[in-house]
Write a protein that holds these residues in place. Structure first.
Motif, short mmCIF file in Angstrom:
data_model
loop_
_atom_site.label_atom_id
_atom_site.label_comp_id
_atom_site.label_asym_id
_atom_site.label_seq_id
_atom_site.Cartn_x
_atom_site.Cartn_y
_atom_site.Cartn_z
N LYS A 41 -22.77 -83.73 36.94
CA LYS A 41 -23.34 -82.60 37.69
C LYS A 41 -22.48 -81.35 37.51
O LYS A 41 -23.01 -80.25 37.28
CB LYS A 41 -23.44 -82.97 39.17
CG LYS A 41 -24.00 -81.86 40.04
CD LYS A 41 -24.03 -82.30 41.50
CE LYS A 41 -24.45 -81.13 42.37
NZ LYS A 41 -24.37 -81.45 43.79
N GLU A 42 -21.16 -81.49 37.59
CA GLU A 42 -20.26 -80.35 37.41
C GLU A 42 -20.37 -79.77 36.00
O GLU A 42 -20.40 -78.55 35.82
CB GLU A 42 -18.81 -80.75 37.71
CG GLU A 42 -18.55 -81.11 39.15
CD GLU A 42 -18.73 -79.94 40.11
OE1 GLU A 42 -18.43 -78.79 39.74
OE2 GLU A 42 -19.19 -80.19 41.24
N LYS A 102 -22.94 -80.03 34.03
CA LYS A 102 -24.28 -79.43 33.89
C LYS A 102 -24.33 -78.09 34.60
O LYS A 102 -24.89 -77.12 34.07
CB LYS A 102 -25.34 -80.39 34.42
CG LYS A 102 -26.74 -79.95 34.08
CD LYS A 102 -27.76 -81.00 34.44
CE LYS A 102 -29.14 -80.49 34.06
NZ LYS A 102 -30.20 -81.30 34.61
N ASN A 103 -23.76 -77.99 35.80
CA ASN A 103 -23.75 -76.73 36.54
C ASN A 103 -23.00 -75.63 35.78
O ASN A 103 -23.35 -74.46 35.89
CB ASN A 103 -23.14 -76.92 37.93
CG ASN A 103 -24.05 -77.66 38.87
OD1 ASN A 103 -25.24 -77.80 38.63
ND2 ASN A 103 -23.49 -78.17 39.95
N ALA A 104 -21.99 -76.01 35.03
CA ALA A 104 -21.23 -75.04 34.23
C ALA A 104 -21.96 -74.70 32.93
O ALA A 104 -21.54 -73.81 32.20
CB ALA A 104 -19.84 -75.58 33.92
N GLY A 105 -23.04 -75.42 32.63
CA GLY A 105 -23.82 -75.14 31.43
C GLY A 105 -23.28 -75.81 30.18
O GLY A 105 -23.74 -75.51 29.08
N LYS A 130 -26.63 -80.56 28.89
CA LYS A 130 -28.03 -80.50 29.32
C LYS A 130 -28.48 -81.91 29.64
O LYS A 130 -27.98 -82.87 29.06
CB LYS A 130 -28.91 -79.93 28.21
CG LYS A 130 -28.57 -78.52 27.79
CD LYS A 130 -29.55 -78.00 26.76
CE LYS A 130 -29.06 -78.35 25.38
NZ LYS A 130 -29.86 -77.72 24.32
N GLU A 147 -18.27 -66.59 34.18
CA GLU A 147 -18.82 -67.68 33.38
C GLU A 147 -17.70 -68.49 32.72
O GLU A 147 -17.71 -69.72 32.75
CB GLU A 147 -19.77 -67.13 32.32
CG GLU A 147 -20.44 -68.19 31.48
CD GLU A 147 -21.43 -67.61 30.49
OE1 GLU A 147 -22.55 -68.11 30.46
OE2 GLU A 147 -21.06 -66.67 29.75
N TYR A 203 -28.34 -87.15 28.51
CA TYR A 203 -27.44 -86.00 28.46
C TYR A 203 -27.00 -85.69 27.03
O TYR A 203 -26.85 -86.58 26.20
CB TYR A 203 -26.19 -86.27 29.30
CG TYR A 203 -26.49 -86.34 30.77
CD1 TYR A 203 -26.61 -85.19 31.53
CD2 TYR A 203 -26.68 -87.57 31.40
CE1 TYR A 203 -26.90 -85.24 32.88
CE2 TYR A 203 -26.97 -87.64 32.76
CZ TYR A 203 -27.08 -86.47 33.48
OH TYR A 203 -27.38 -86.54 34.81
N GLN A 241 -21.28 -87.39 39.52
CA GLN A 241 -20.71 -86.15 40.06
C GLN A 241 -20.08 -85.31 38.95
O GLN A 241 -20.25 -84.09 38.91
CB GLN A 241 -19.67 -86.46 41.15
CG GLN A 241 -19.13 -85.23 41.82
CD GLN A 241 -20.18 -84.40 42.54
OE1 GLN A 241 -21.10 -84.93 43.14
NE2 GLN A 241 -20.06 -83.09 42.49
N ALA A 288 -14.76 -76.52 35.14
CA ALA A 288 -15.48 -77.77 34.84
C ALA A 288 -14.69 -78.64 33.86
O ALA A 288 -14.74 -79.86 33.94
CB ALA A 288 -16.86 -77.47 34.28
N SER A 314 -15.89 -70.59 35.28
CA SER A 314 -16.69 -71.75 35.65
C SER A 314 -16.56 -72.86 34.61
O SER A 314 -16.42 -74.04 34.95
CB SER A 314 -18.16 -71.33 35.80
OG SER A 314 -18.97 -72.44 36.05
#
Length: 110
Positions: A62-63, A65-68, A71, A15, A81, A59, A22, A18
């Motif tokens: 997105k990266e 957001k994928n890493a948390g 939101k 985690e 966002y 893009q 990001a 990641s």
């Protein structure tokens, strides 16, 4: 099929890696800075703020957001966002542990 290299590490280690990946791009740091200054915004607001095209900003969002780290909530036909404070609290806690261990070793060592 063999195990992924990430399978050899703890969930916490994966985690944190990641998150750091990001945050490893200056555009994403700029997006985080911007979101901190405005609370919430839509992608178009960020495009107006940064010298990047809309698909590039999307893009990077997105990266993040994928890493948390952020939101996205759908509001009408746009996505609004904001920072995910819980994930940043985990990230802060990780570094507090790291620096605590460094300081403890420094007292022992030197």
């Amino acid at each position: 099929m063999g195990a992924s290299k990430t399978d050899h590490f703890s969930a916490k280690q994966n985690e944190m890696a990641s998150i750091m990946k990001a945050l490893g791009h200056p555009a994403r740091i700029a997006i985080i800075d911007f979101l901190l200054s405005v609370d919430t915004c839509i992608c178009g607001d960020i495009v107006n703020e940064l010298p990047l095209a809309q698909p590039t900003v999307s893009q990077h969002l997105k990266e993040l957001k994928n890493a948390g780290l952020i939101k996205g909530n759908i509001e009408g036909n746009a996505i609004c966002y904001c920072i995910d404070e819980e994930m940043f609290a985990k990230f802060k806690h990780f570094f507090e542990e790291v620096f605590g261990k460094i300081l403890a070793k420094k007292k022992e060592c030197c």
